[in-house]
Design a protein around this motif. Structure first.
Motif, PDB file in Angstrom:
ATOM      1  N   MET A 113       0.823  -1.205   0.000  1.00 35.45           N
ATOM      2  CA  MET A 113       0.000   0.000   0.000  1.00 35.45           C
ATOM      3  C   MET A 113       0.859   1.259   0.000  1.00 35.45           C
ATOM      4  SD  MET A 113      -2.782   1.272   2.876  1.00 35.45           S
ATOM      5  CE  MET A 113      -1.486   1.603   4.099  1.00 35.45           C
ATOM      6  N   TRP A 114       1.857   1.296   0.892  1.00 38.03           N
ATOM      7  CA  TRP A 114       2.700   2.486   0.989  1.00 38.03           C
ATOM      8  C   TRP A 114       3.551   2.675  -0.261  1.00 38.03           C
ATOM      9  CZ3 TRP A 114       1.089   5.946   3.987  1.00 38.03           C
ATOM     10  CH2 TRP A 114       0.522   5.636   5.224  1.00 38.03           C
ATOM     11  N   ARG A 115       3.947   1.589  -0.903  1.00 40.45           N
ATOM     12  CA  ARG A 115       4.711   1.700  -2.153  1.00 40.45           C
ATOM     13  C   ARG A 115       3.862   2.349  -3.249  1.00 40.45           C
ATOM     14  NH1 ARG A 115       8.892  -0.609  -5.224  1.00 40.45           N
ATOM     15  NH2 ARG A 115       8.302  -1.156  -7.363  1.00 40.45           N
ATOM     16  N   LEU A 116       2.625   1.889  -3.391  1.00 35.67           N
ATOM     17  CA  LEU A 116       1.734   2.452  -4.395  1.00 35.67           C
ATOM     18  C   LEU A 116       1.407   3.914  -4.080  1.00 35.67           C
ATOM     19  CD1 LEU A 116      -0.735  -0.529  -4.946  1.00 35.67           C
ATOM     20  CD2 LEU A 116       1.136   0.194  -6.446  1.00 35.67           C
ATOM     21  N   ILE A 117       1.178   4.220  -2.810  1.00 35.44           N
ATOM     22  CA  ILE A 117       0.900   5.598  -2.415  1.00 35.44           C
ATOM     23  C   ILE A 117       2.096   6.490  -2.722  1.00 35.44           C
ATOM     24  CG2 ILE A 117       0.571   7.119  -0.417  1.00 35.44           C
ATOM     25  CD1 ILE A 117      -1.204   4.975   0.813  1.00 35.44           C
ATOM     26  N   PHE A 118       3.305   6.015  -2.392  1.00 34.94           N
ATOM     27  CA  PHE A 118       4.523   6.793  -2.610  1.00 34.94           C
ATOM     28  C   PHE A 118       4.677   7.170  -4.080  1.00 34.94           C
ATOM     29  CE2 PHE A 118       9.043   6.753  -3.847  1.00 34.94           C
ATOM     30  CZ  PHE A 118       9.496   7.843  -3.103  1.00 34.94           C
ATOM     31  N   PHE A 119       4.553   6.194  -4.955  1.00 34.77           N
ATOM     32  CA  PHE A 119       4.751   6.479  -6.375  1.00 34.77           C
ATOM     33  C   PHE A 119       3.614   7.317  -6.951  1.00 34.77           C
ATOM     34  CE2 PHE A 119       7.832   2.966  -6.125  1.00 34.77           C
ATOM     35  CZ  PHE A 119       8.896   3.576  -6.784  1.00 34.77           C
ATOM     36  N   SER A 120       2.407   7.179  -6.406  1.00 33.18           N
ATOM     37  CA  SER A 120       1.313   8.019  -6.883  1.00 33.18           C
ATOM     38  C   SER A 120       1.544   9.480  -6.492  1.00 33.18           C
ATOM     39  CB  SER A 120      -0.026   7.515  -6.333  1.00 33.18           C
ATOM     40  OG  SER A 120      -0.123   7.702  -4.933  1.00 33.18           O
ATOM     41  N   VAL A 121       2.071   9.716  -5.294  1.00 33.15           N
ATOM     42  CA  VAL A 121       2.363  11.083  -4.861  1.00 33.15           C
ATOM     43  C   VAL A 121       3.498  11.674  -5.692  1.00 33.15           C
ATOM     44  CG1 VAL A 121       3.213  12.504  -2.950  1.00 33.15           C
ATOM     45  CG2 VAL A 121       1.490  10.751  -2.518  1.00 33.15           C
ATOM     46  N   ILE A 122       4.549  10.877  -5.947  1.00 34.27           N
ATOM     47  CA  ILE A 122       5.646  11.338  -6.804  1.00 34.27           C
ATOM     48  C   ILE A 122       5.108  11.707  -8.189  1.00 34.27           C
ATOM     49  CG2 ILE A 122       7.747  10.619  -8.022  1.00 34.27           C
ATOM     50  CD1 ILE A 122       8.218  11.215  -5.103  1.00 34.27           C
ATOM     51  N   MET A 123       4.258  10.862  -8.730  1.00 36.10           N
ATOM     52  CA  MET A 123       3.665  11.102 -10.049  1.00 36.10           C
ATOM     53  C   MET A 123       2.926  12.434 -10.078  1.00 36.10           C
ATOM     54  SD  MET A 123       0.798   8.720 -11.958  1.00 36.10           S
ATOM     55  CE  MET A 123      -0.419   8.977 -10.646  1.00 36.10           C
ATOM     56  N   LEU A 124       2.176  12.743  -9.031  1.00 37.56           N
ATOM     57  CA  LEU A 124       1.345  13.941  -9.015  1.00 37.56           C
ATOM     58  C   LEU A 124       2.138  15.200  -8.682  1.00 37.56           C
ATOM     59  CD1 LEU A 124      -1.665  12.277  -7.229  1.00 37.56           C
ATOM     60  CD2 LEU A 124      -1.642  13.122  -9.576  1.00 37.56           C
ATOM     61  N   VAL A 125       3.040  15.108  -7.721  1.00 39.14           N
ATOM     62  CA  VAL A 125       3.827  16.288  -7.330  1.00 39.14           C
ATOM     63  C   VAL A 125       4.723  16.738  -8.474  1.00 39.14           C
ATOM     64  CG1 VAL A 125       5.648  17.132  -5.799  1.00 39.14           C
ATOM     65  CG2 VAL A 125       3.740  15.808  -4.861  1.00 39.14           C
ATOM     66  N   THR A 126       5.389  15.804  -9.117  1.00 37.24           N
ATOM     67  CA  THR A 126       6.248  16.168 -10.247  1.00 37.24           C
ATOM     68  C   THR A 126       5.414  16.680 -11.429  1.00 37.24           C
ATOM     69  OG1 THR A 126       6.276  13.844 -10.960  1.00 37.24           O
ATOM     70  CG2 THR A 126       8.133  14.615  -9.619  1.00 37.24           C
ATOM     71  N   GLY A 127       4.227  16.116 -11.609  1.00 34.82           N
ATOM     72  CA  GLY A 127       3.332  16.609 -12.653  1.00 34.82           C
ATOM     73  C   GLY A 127       2.922  18.049 -12.395  1.00 34.82           C
ATOM     74  N   TYR A 128       2.626  18.371 -11.136  1.00 35.95           N
ATOM     75  CA  TYR A 128       2.244  19.743 -10.798  1.00 35.95           C
ATOM     76  C   TYR A 128       3.407  20.709 -11.017  1.00 35.95           C
ATOM     77  CZ  TYR A 128       0.743  23.831  -8.196  1.00 35.95           C
ATOM     78  OH  TYR A 128       0.422  25.120  -7.842  1.00 35.95           O
ATOM     79  N   PHE A 129       4.607  20.313 -10.624  1.00 31.40           N
ATOM     80  CA  PHE A 129       5.775  21.162 -10.830  1.00 31.40           C
ATOM     81  C   PHE A 129       5.956  21.477 -12.310  1.00 31.40           C
ATOM     82  CE2 PHE A 129       7.027  20.767  -6.498  1.00 31.40           C
ATOM     83  CZ  PHE A 129       7.984  21.756  -6.276  1.00 31.40           C
TER      84      PHE A 129
END
Length: 244
Positions: A113-129
């Motif tokens: 669960m935490w692995r999937l959450i981690f990569f989803s947050v990375i995906m979104l934060v970098t997308g926003y930047f």
């Protein structure tokens, strides 16, 4: 009474404002889905209630954001990038949590669960930047976001999540496969929208313009409500077998 009505700032939509229309319909659809999921929770065994609760939270959070995004669009006629990413950074990790919750019957650990959450947050934060902060390097931020997305895709299609789904078999495996298709096909609209809204070697996609907001709105509703309905159907099928 008339003075009170005149003092209320009501967002008006033009007859041909398809972006505003899809914001409104998306909000109502996801609010209705939330009510459905919340009211149906007590119909299932405790082991499925958390999954249904999360489904309701996903659509409820999205509905609230869509209400604000509709007002933002009505006031400025601009794509509400900030509100979209706030919505996604809350709802997409919860969609990843759904994989863990349905796979608990096969022994899924919280590390998945935490692995999937981690990569989803990375995906979104970098997308926003890339889309809102450092547009000159949008291609780089998009690349990092895309890598995180493909890690998630690999994990659920071929990695640990897939192995657990196969081990569980039956309705769990069927639900897992459907959710995987949502991630692979349904989520594919987001990289397309990113490229349409940022400069780079893919500039031709910018011709899509504000049509991407319509695609986003329809895709969001289908993805989020669809995710919840898959989990709901799994809970229904599992409960029937328990009763039998």
């Amino acid at each position: 009474m008339n003075k009170l009505l005149l003092s209320i700032d009501v967002a008006r939509l033009a007859a041909d404002d398809y972006v505003g229309f899809t914001f409104f319909v998306g909000c109502m659809a996801m609010m209705a889905a939330s009510a459905f999921f919340f009211l149906s929770m007590n119909s299932f065994d405790k082991k499925w209630r958390t999954s249904i609760l999360v489904s309701g939270l996903i659509t409820f959070i999205a509905a609230v954001h869509y209400w604000y995004m509709r007002d933002y669009w009505s006031g400025f006629q601009e794509s509400p990038v900030f509100f979209r990413y706030v919505d996604w950074v809350l709802t997409v990790p919860l969609m990843c949590v759904e994989f863990y919750l349905i796979l608990k019957v096969a022994g899924a650990k919280k590390s998945l669960m935490w692995r999937l959450i981690f990569f989803s947050v990375i995906m979104l934060v970098t997308g926003y930047f890339g889309e809102a902060v450092d547009r000159d390097n949008a291609w780089l931020w998009g690349l990092i976001s895309g890598i995180a997305y493909f890690v998630i895709v690999y994990d659920i299609w071929f990695g640990q999540a897939k192995k657990l789904a196969v081990a569980a078999g039956g309705d769990v495996l069927a639900a897992h496969k459907t959710l995987c298709w949502f991630v692979l096909v349904g989520w594919a609209i987001y990289p397309l929208g990113y490229m349409a809204g940022t400069p780079g070697w893919y500039d031709g996609l910018a011709d899509l313009g504000l049509q991407m907001d319509v695609i986003y709105n329809i895709g969001d509703a289908i993805n989020k409500i669809g995710f919840g309905l898959v989990v709901y159907n799994l809970a229904v099928q599992a409960s029937k077998k328990t009763e039998a």
